[in-house]
Design an enzyme around this catalytic site. Structure first.
Site, short mmCIF file in Angstrom:
data_model
loop_
_atom_site.label_atom_id
_atom_site.label_comp_id
_atom_site.label_asym_id
_atom_site.label_seq_id
_atom_site.Cartn_x
_atom_site.Cartn_y
_atom_site.Cartn_z
N ARG A 127 0.81 -1.25 0.00
CA ARG A 127 0.00 0.00 0.00
C ARG A 127 0.83 1.29 0.00
NH1 ARG A 127 -3.29 -3.18 3.42
NH2 ARG A 127 -5.00 -4.02 2.18
N LYS A 149 3.97 11.26 -11.60
CA LYS A 149 3.17 10.34 -12.42
C LYS A 149 3.96 9.04 -12.56
CE LYS A 149 0.51 13.34 -15.46
NZ LYS A 149 0.29 13.67 -16.87
N GLU A 191 11.64 18.10 -24.57
CA GLU A 191 10.83 18.48 -23.39
C GLU A 191 11.40 19.75 -22.75
OE1 GLU A 191 8.01 17.00 -22.78
OE2 GLU A 191 8.19 15.00 -23.65
N LYS A 233 8.92 22.77 -14.14
CA LYS A 233 7.98 21.65 -13.91
C LYS A 233 7.48 21.68 -12.47
CE LYS A 233 6.38 17.19 -14.67
NZ LYS A 233 6.42 15.92 -15.30
N GLU A 243 -3.16 17.09 -11.64
CA GLU A 243 -3.59 17.39 -13.01
C GLU A 243 -5.08 17.72 -13.13
OE1 GLU A 243 -2.07 16.21 -17.36
OE2 GLU A 243 -2.39 14.54 -16.02
N ARG A 247 -1.67 21.99 -14.81
CA ARG A 247 -0.68 21.01 -15.27
C ARG A 247 -0.88 20.65 -16.74
NH1 ARG A 247 1.62 16.38 -11.36
NH2 ARG A 247 2.82 15.30 -12.92
N ASN A 251 1.32 19.75 -21.41
CA ASN A 251 0.91 18.96 -22.57
C ASN A 251 1.11 19.69 -23.89
OD1 ASN A 251 0.08 16.42 -21.98
ND2 ASN A 251 -1.95 16.75 -22.88
N HIS A 254 1.63 18.04 -27.24
CA HIS A 254 1.44 16.60 -27.02
C HIS A 254 0.14 16.06 -27.64
CE1 HIS A 254 4.90 16.83 -24.46
NE2 HIS A 254 4.81 15.57 -24.10
N HIS A 258 1.15 13.14 -29.61
CA HIS A 258 0.79 11.78 -29.22
C HIS A 258 0.11 11.04 -30.37
CE1 HIS A 258 0.69 12.27 -24.59
NE2 HIS A 258 1.75 11.59 -24.97
N HIS A 270 9.29 9.65 -28.90
CA HIS A 270 8.37 10.59 -28.26
C HIS A 270 8.77 12.05 -28.53
CE1 HIS A 270 5.50 12.13 -25.39
NE2 HIS A 270 6.46 12.77 -24.77
N1 LIG Z 1 6.03 10.02 -15.51
C1 LIG Z 1 6.08 11.04 -16.33
O1 LIG Z 1 5.65 12.14 -16.02
C2 LIG Z 1 6.72 10.83 -17.68
C3 LIG Z 1 7.05 11.93 -18.48
C4 LIG Z 1 7.71 11.68 -19.69
C5 LIG Z 1 8.00 10.40 -20.08
N2 LIG Z 1 7.63 9.35 -19.28
C6 LIG Z 1 7.94 7.97 -19.66
O2 LIG Z 1 9.35 7.82 -19.72
C7 LIG Z 1 9.64 6.75 -20.61
C8 LIG Z 1 10.77 7.17 -21.51
O3 LIG Z 1 11.87 7.52 -20.73
P1 LIG Z 1 13.28 7.86 -21.34
O4 LIG Z 1 13.12 8.70 -22.54
O5 LIG Z 1 14.11 8.35 -20.22
O6 LIG Z 1 13.78 6.46 -21.90
P2 LIG Z 1 14.27 5.10 -21.19
O7 LIG Z 1 14.17 5.16 -19.73
O8 LIG Z 1 13.58 3.98 -21.89
O9 LIG Z 1 15.81 5.11 -21.57
C9 LIG Z 1 16.21 5.09 -22.93
C10 LIG Z 1 17.36 4.11 -23.13
O10 LIG Z 1 18.55 4.65 -22.57
C11 LIG Z 1 19.12 3.76 -21.62
N3 LIG Z 1 19.73 4.62 -20.59
C12 LIG Z 1 19.10 5.35 -19.65
N4 LIG Z 1 19.98 6.16 -19.02
C13 LIG Z 1 21.19 5.91 -19.57
C14 LIG Z 1 22.48 6.44 -19.34
N5 LIG Z 1 22.71 7.43 -18.48
N6 LIG Z 1 23.52 5.94 -20.07
C15 LIG Z 1 23.30 4.96 -21.00
N7 LIG Z 1 22.09 4.44 -21.27
C16 LIG Z 1 21.04 4.91 -20.56
C17 LIG Z 1 17.99 2.90 -21.16
O11 LIG Z 1 18.43 1.65 -20.70
C18 LIG Z 1 17.15 2.78 -22.43
O12 LIG Z 1 17.66 1.78 -23.27
C19 LIG Z 1 8.37 6.42 -21.36
O13 LIG Z 1 7.84 5.21 -20.88
C20 LIG Z 1 7.44 7.57 -21.01
O14 LIG Z 1 6.09 7.19 -20.98
C21 LIG Z 1 7.01 9.54 -18.11
ZN LIG Z 2 6.34 14.29 -23.32
#
Ligand SMILES: NC(=O)c1ccc[n+]([C@@H]2O[C@H](COP(=O)([O-])OP(=O)(O)OC[C@H]3O[C@@H](n4cnc5c(N)ncnc54)[C@H](O)[C@@H]3O)[C@@H](O)[C@H]2O)c1
Ligand SMILES: [Zn+2]
Length: 375
Positions: A127, A149, A191, A233, A243, A247, A251, A254, A258, A270
């Site tokens: 929980r 999120k 971003e 942010k 949100e 917030r 977007n 987006h 999206h 993305h």
């Molecule tokens: N929660 C939120 O508010 C929010 C906002 C934006 C995106 N997201 C989510 O984030 C995800 C995408 O995240 P991302 O773009 O960071 O990609 P990711 O976490 O998938 O990382 C991209 C690649 O880089 C590698 N990697 C990460 N850090 C590294 C480093 N320092 N050195 C070498 N390799 C590294 C990872 O293993 C992966 O293969 C999506 O699932 C998206 O939905 C969430």
């Molecule tokens: Zn985004």
């Protein structure tokens, strides 16, 4: 026999949980000092680390834990493919086999994928236990690690399982970005551009003038943009943690972004899709007398410097985009609300609203222009 009940009301006051604020610490080469800081912050908690197989190969994991033993789960394969409920089940069962109770805490070392999974695990384990975010990508340091999120994808849609679960602390070491693949590094910067566009014109000018130093991953500009991104942010999230309205400004770009991302079957990255979405928003702004072509050219130039491919795959058509945006999760009566810029560095806010209804005809015309653009 008749039973009579008097209506009684009992108010239940809920104190903020786990805390009502958290600190984001930003630095360079700072990972080796982070674990002791976490232990000071959460002195009695057993720590469980979640990272992925790519990070595990870098020096970042060693820099964080040194010679200490820490129970951990390494997500394999790394990346979005593993962002699903079966990974969550695996992690939770591993935590149980380690006999971790409600007095544990989760550390997420990685990009948005690791952060979203680990945050969701923390939100639901027994929980809810605290999560510490240590983001290592441009997306996670600017965006996903801050704001609470969390979630994983279902076989049907992204982030179908999710929860708001704000971190107990965030530690950003910009030096971790030095090992990130160029395509991830660059697309994640979209971003940052979005943050500048919605909230800070001077920051946008900084990005234009310092893009060279950012792309060569110089420490000072990386620290500068991390601070700017987190301030922007955080200030939006503080005003609207769950949100409800403000917030929505995050977007920007987006809605259509999206849609083209989904229509490409997630072949577009993305950041690439959001860059296209920002261009689409600008075309709508031009039609509404808010934006101009000069501003659009400036945005395009900056995206080009990031090597972002702005071409939309030929097989994506207007119908498909319209169909997807009408199913947008923030749509009202099957029509999305659009975040628009009043000017560079300021989103349009009308009657306290940050997302606006735009006539269908205008959106359709804008999509036609978008699809016929020559990049
Ligand atoms: N929660 C939120 O508010 C929010 C906002 C934006 C995106 N997201 C989510 O984030 C995800 C995408 O995240 P991302 O773009 O960071 O990609 P990711 O976490 O998938 O990382 C991209 C690649 O880089 C590698 N990697 C990460 N850090 C590294 C480093 N320092 N050195 C070498 N390799 C590294 C990872 O293993 C992966 O293969 C999506 O699932 C998206 O939905 C969430
Ligand atoms: Zn985004």
């Amino acid at each position: 026999m008749k039973l009579f009940f008097n209506m009684q009301k009992i108010k239940v006051k809920i104190p903020p949980f786990p805390a009502d604020s958290y600190t984001i610490t930003i630095g360079a080469d700072s990972l080796p000092s982070v674990l002791s800081k976490i232990k000071k912050l959460l002195p009695k908690r057993e720590l469980f680390l979640i990272t992925d197989s790519n990070i595990a190969k870098t020096k970042h994991l060693k820099n964080l834990i040194g010679k200490q033993h820490l129970a951990c789960h390494i997500i394999t394969p790394a990346g979005e493919k593993s962002k699903n409920i079966s990974t969550v089940t695996k992690i939770i069962e591993k935590m149980e086999t380690k006999s971790l109770g409600r007095d544990c805490a989760v550390i997420a070392l990685g990009g948005g994928t690791v952060g979203d999974i680990a945050g969701f695990v923390a939100a639901i384990y027994k929980r809810g236990v605290p999560v510490i975010q240590i983001p290592t990508t441009t997306v996670s340091q600017a965006d996903s690690a801050i704001g609470g999120k969390t979630g994983v994808d279902s076989s049907i849609s992204k982030n179908a399982y999710g929860a708001f679960w704000h971190p107990a602390a965030v530690y950003i070491d910009v030096s971790t970005l030095k090992t990130l693949d160029k395509k991830w590094f660059n697309e994640g910067l979209v971003e940052s551009i979005k943050h500048a566009l919605i909230a800070d014109k001077d920051y946008f000018t900084y990005l234009q003038n310092n893009i060279g130093g950012i792309l060569t991953r110089k420490t000072k500009p990386l620290e500068y943009i991390a601070v700017k991104n987190c301030r922007i942010k955080a200030s939006v999230v503080e005003d609207d943690p769950y949100e409800k309205n403000k917030r929505r400004m995050l977007n920007y770009g987006h809605t259509i972004g999206h849609a083209v991302e989904a229509a490409s079957n997630y072949k577009l990255m993305h950041g690439q899709a959001v860059a296209i979405g920002i261009i689409a928003a600008n075309i709508i702004e031009q039609k509404l007398g808010l934006g101009d072509k000069r501003r659009l050219d400036i945005f395009k130039q900056l995206f080009k410097k990031l090597d972002i491919d702005l071409r939309i795959p030929k097989k994506i058509g207007k119908r498909q985009i319209l169909d997807i945006i009408s199913r947008d999760k923030k749509a009202v009566q099957k029509w999305p609300r659009f975040v628009l810029l009043e000017k560079t560095g300021k989103v349009l806010c009308k009657n306290g609203q940050y997302a606006h209804r735009v006539e269908r005809k205008i959106v359709e015309e804008a999509i036609d222009i978008l699809l016929n653009q020559d990049f």
